[in-house]
Design an enzyme around this catalytic site. Sequence first.
Site, PDB file in Angstrom:
ATOM      1  NE  ARG A 243     -36.072 -25.145  26.667  1.00  0.00           N
ATOM      2  CZ  ARG A 243     -36.255 -26.424  26.333  1.00  0.00           C
ATOM      3  NH1 ARG A 243     -35.213 -27.229  26.204  1.00  0.00           N
ATOM      4  NH2 ARG A 243     -37.465 -26.910  26.124  1.00  0.00           N
TER       5      ARG A 243
ATOM      6  CB  CYS B 295     -58.700  -4.346  29.002  1.00  0.00           C
ATOM      7  SG  CYS B 295     -57.541  -3.529  27.891  1.00  0.00           S
TER       8      CYS B 295
ATOM      9  N   GLY C 226     -37.947 -23.435  30.619  1.00  0.00           N
ATOM     10  CA  GLY C 226     -36.788 -22.597  30.334  1.00  0.00           C
ATOM     11  C   GLY C 226     -36.873 -21.196  30.925  1.00  0.00           C
TER      12      GLY C 226
ATOM     13  CG  ASN D 297     -37.472 -30.795  29.599  1.00  0.00           C
ATOM     14  OD1 ASN D 297     -38.163 -31.474  30.351  1.00  0.00           O
ATOM     15  ND2 ASN D 297     -37.835 -30.531  28.355  1.00  0.00           N
TER      16      ASN D 297
ATOM     17  CB  CYS E 250     -65.815  -3.553   5.621  1.00  0.00           C
ATOM     18  SG  CYS E 250     -64.077  -3.193   5.890  1.00  0.00           S
TER      19      CYS E 250
ATOM     20  CB  CYS F 213     -58.503  -4.172  24.185  1.00  0.00           C
ATOM     21  SG  CYS F 213     -57.974  -5.731  24.924  1.00  0.00           S
TER      22      CYS F 213
ATOM     23  CB  CYS G  47     -38.020 -23.611  21.868  1.00  0.00           C
ATOM     24  SG  CYS G  47     -38.032 -21.883  22.316  1.00  0.00           S
TER      25      CYS G  47
HETATM   26 ZN   LIG Z   1     -56.508  -4.970  26.477  1.00  0.00          ZN
END
Ligand SMILES: [Zn+2]
Length: 373
Positions: free
Chosen positions: A70, A242, A38, A67, A331, A239, A184
């Site tokens: 869309r 990254c 889609g 299918n 914690c 993250c 969906c």
């Molecule tokens: Zn990241």
Amino acid sequence: MSSPFHDLYDRQMRLPGHGEVGQQRLRDAKVLLVGVGGLGSPAALYLAAAGVGTLGIADPDTVELSNLHRQILHSTDTLGAPKTVSAAETLSTLNPALHITLHPEGIQADNALELIKRYDVVVDGADNFATRFLVADACGLAGKPLVHGSVLKGEGQVGVFLPKSGCYRCLYPVMPDPATVPTCGEAGVLGATCGVIGSWMAAETVAILLKQRTASKLLLIDVAGGSSKSLGLSADAHCPLCGSAPTIVSINPNRYTFACSSKIMSEAPLEISVEDARRLLSQNNPPILVDVREADELAICQIAGAQHIPLSEIPERWSGLSAHASVLVICHHGGRSMRATQFLRSKGLSGVTNIKGGIDAWALKIDPKLARY
Ligand SMILES: [Zn+2]
């Protein structure tokens, strides 16, 4: 002097920042489409029409009747055919100069990184979380820009994730339990809604190739309600992909649950209340309880039977927890334990759950005799 090439792209080359140089950039570009359903259908059509030189198409599915409302790359003529083949037929008619590479095996943990390294930009229109997270991780590891799209009912989102500018994992550190999110197929979607989101993905991809994008962002588009907004993203130092101390440094197949939904359904919740935690801990076969606070905090108060591993030592000592099917992490207020939970889940430990509110909530609601600090 007019040439067929010039005529074909004249209307877009007139745009500011495009011109002959921009058109050449598109012709030199290689874009990988993950999924030609889609979202991938309109995205692929506009990228092919815009003169992107090479399109890679990764999709393991075949064309089905349900299918077609869309997935406008495909038609009744290609019912039952691999979507890669069906898509290539349509796209090569639209632009015979287009170079198309088919990846009918789709994106898998064992080919994702190698595949993505061959392309300049990845356009992800996948319909499941496992593929989205796999593609996002591989793009992050390979340093490739990612244009992500998703749609549900009348709304959708487009994520533009540029290297070093905020990635998909900055936004969603942990893969959600797919069983908690309707697809969906379950919730329904209008074809034109996919058209809006997929076309927007193509526009962002062209903008990246023309070097008109410098920062990651998330577009939230309410097609049914007629509004949209753009959120700027920035890289999160914590993250798992990254950040400054990443925990995702390779593609580990265990991290992406491609298995049947029954396995997915059995995954523990990410977070539970102290009341639910007490109930679990008092049953016959209780989960192991891990307290990730520092030793001086444990001296103030602790729950009997808890194993102590300070958060800073989790990266060295986590493997000992993998023998346990069910792990609760606690914690002081629930923040550090959530980071530990996310780290452990990134290592494939799907039975790890955070205790919301930490030992302070435990003292307030379960055991008033515990000292608070
Ligand atoms: Zn990241």
